[in-house]
Design an enzyme around this catalytic site. Structure first.
Site, short mmCIF file in Angstrom:
data_model
loop_
_atom_site.label_atom_id
_atom_site.label_comp_id
_atom_site.label_asym_id
_atom_site.label_seq_id
_atom_site.Cartn_x
_atom_site.Cartn_y
_atom_site.Cartn_z
CE LYS A 99 -4.10 -2.03 2.17
NZ LYS A 99 -3.65 -3.43 2.10
CD GLU A 183 -4.87 5.15 4.57
OE1 GLU A 183 -4.32 5.06 3.47
OE2 GLU A 183 -6.00 4.68 4.81
CG HIS A 218 -12.38 -4.40 8.06
ND1 HIS A 218 -12.79 -3.07 8.07
CD2 HIS A 218 -11.97 -4.66 9.33
CE1 HIS A 218 -12.63 -2.57 9.28
NE2 HIS A 218 -12.14 -3.50 10.06
NE ARG A 275 -6.95 -10.52 -5.48
CZ ARG A 275 -8.17 -10.24 -5.06
NH1 ARG A 275 -9.19 -10.50 -5.84
NH2 ARG A 275 -8.39 -9.73 -3.87
#
Length: 489
Positions: A99, A183, A218, A275
């Site tokens: 990330k 974040e 999640h 993908r």
């Protein structure tokens, strides 16, 4: 495999001993066992897979959307063995697999980013200072993460150190990489993603958005295309941003750029999945494009046959993931034998599954057993067809998420489009899965049992005095539950 067959391409299935009778094994032209049930001893065995390819003169490998599908080492090893990898380059997988690396790669483009740390952070005290600068609540995320693992929401400074240690520990356990970053936590987030296609000549297009905000742990449960709240202007902006993300890593093949949006639909780049996605059928439904065929053509070196202006949204599609999980028990996975398994049918219904009646649900792999997809001329029709399809879907022997999905589809927050990734916490509790959420089969079974009880009481001499009262009370129960008592007007 169906797409390959339509293209005149023969297929080879690999399988573990647990999947010997799986549908993909039966459908393929050839099938080879690569090891015992645990994935580490079978589906993750790179050397064994390449050995099978060499032995059978395999031209290409399609990695699916699990196991090694986003493994750069695997993609590189396949290429080095002179086998085509139906996916992006190993370099693109590596960049977007982190990330932090992904954020750095797209930084030269004008792509909105969630406020946070640009690099991994390990010093607790320095991390506390940065968290305070960003402002609580904050989100601690594993750089190499996915599927909600290595992710912790921190509401206040007192909990920061404990949650960071947990995130690091979980990241090491799940990914072998303890790097985490911080974040700003978007409190009412919507999860919206854009499907992209790129070729080896540098052409990249997007195929519009998918709404994936209905989640538990999640992880997605319900997806739809297009989103009920995205405007044409936001769609264009998100699409352009997604194309730029793909260009930032010279991406080719099918990929998905994920965004998070706040309550005002301000969107921020989240990550890129290198993908095919589980939810790709909804994009296929609204565009009429077979994404697997496009992947294969791109892997063959062909240029995209489509331009952005050739694409338009036609109708609406919804997918529910049918998990072998018990929504009344915190969505815990369930195992057992499928004593009854009958798929829904009819107009606008598609089922992508891996099981048949009589098969066992194994404990070794992801608990998803099917993807149920509906299509309609608009969102209302797609929802109606999905509710009908859920009612027709007969699965006995295990608990599934079908009742939960029906609950969501009938909830005002979903039908209005005013929902976010916190739907389960805000609107769902197990006791809400009442009679109205049972399948037709379950309702009929309950009605039969209740009718038998009424008949027993009516025919029992010991209850003659109370027959009338009992009869009336049970009829009221039937009426309250919306059931019909057999033989009564």
């Amino acid at each position: 495999m169906r797409s390959a067959r339509e293209m005149g391409i023969k297929t080879v299935a690999i399988f573990s001993e647990a999947d010997r009778n799986a549908l993909h094994v039966k459908y393929a032209d050839e099938a080879v066992c690569v090891g015992p049930p645990p994935s580490a001893a079978s589906y993750l065995q790179i050397d064994k897979i390449i050995e099978v390819c060499k032995k059978l003169n395999v031209d290409a490998i399609h990695p699916g959307y699990g196991f090694l599908s986003e493994n750069a080492t695997f993609a590189r090893r396949v290429t080095e063995a002179d086998i085509i990898f139906i996916g992006p380059s190993p370099e693109a997988i590596e960049v977007m697999g982190s990330k932090l690396a992904a954020k750095e790669a797209v930084s030269k483009y004008d792509i909105p980013m969630v406020p946070g740390t640009p690099k991994a952070i390990t010093d607790i005290e320095a991390a506390k200072v940065k968290a305070k600068e960003i402002g609580y609540p904050i989100l601690i995320k594993a750089s190499a993460g996915g599927g909600g693992k290595g992710m912790r929401v921190v509401e206040n400074p007192a909990d920061f150190e404990e949650q960071m240690n947990r995130a690091v520990s979980e990241a090491v356990s799940a990914f072998g990489d303890g790097a985490v970053f911080i974040e700003k936590y978007i409190t009412s987030p919507k999860h919206i993603e854009i499907q992209v296609l790129g070729d080896t000549q540098g052409n990249v297009i997007h195929l519009f958005e998918r709404e994936c905000s209905i989640q538990r742990r999640h992880q997605k449960v319900i997806e739809e295309a297009p989103s009920a709240v995205v405007t044409p202007e936001i769609r264009q902006a998100m699409g352009e941003a997604a194309v730029n993300v793909a260009k930032a890593c010279n991406y080719y093949g099918a990929g998905t750029v994920e965004f998070i949006a706040d309550e005002h639909l301000n969107f921020y780049f989240l990550e890129m999945n290198t993908r095919l996605q589980v939810e790709h059928p909804v994009t296929e439904q609204i565009t009429g494009i077979d994404l697997v065929k496009e992947q294969i053509k791109i892997a063959e070196g062909k240029a995209l046959s489509l331009k952005q202006e050739d694409l338009s949204i036609q109708g609406h599609s919804i997918e529910v993931r049918v998990y072998a999980e018990d929504p009344k028990n915190n969505f815990l996975p369930d195992i057992g034998k499928l004593s009854t398994y009958k798929r829904p049918q009819g107009a606008g219904v598609r089922v992508d599954d891996g099981f048949e009646q009589g098969m066992d649900i194994p404990i070794y792999y992801d608990p998803m057993i099917a993807k149920l997809v509906t299509y309609g001329k608009d969102r209302a029709q797609a929802i109606e067809r999905m509710i009908r399809a859920i009612e027709e879907y007969q699965i006995v022997g295990i608990e599934t998420t079908l009742s939960f999905c029906r609950f969501v589809l009938q909830h005002e927050a979903f039908t209005s489009g005013k929902f976010d990734t916190n739907f389960v916490n805000k609107h769902f509790s197990p006791e809400l899965l009442d009679q109205n959420n049972l399948s037709i089969q379950e309702q009929e079974e309950e009605a039969t049992v209740a009718a038998a009880m009424v008949n027993f009481l009516l025919n029992c001499n010991y209850f003659i005095v109370y027959n009338y009262l009992i009869y009336k009370c049970l009829l009221l129960i039937f009426l309250a539950k919306g059931l019909k008592y057999p033989g009564l007007n």
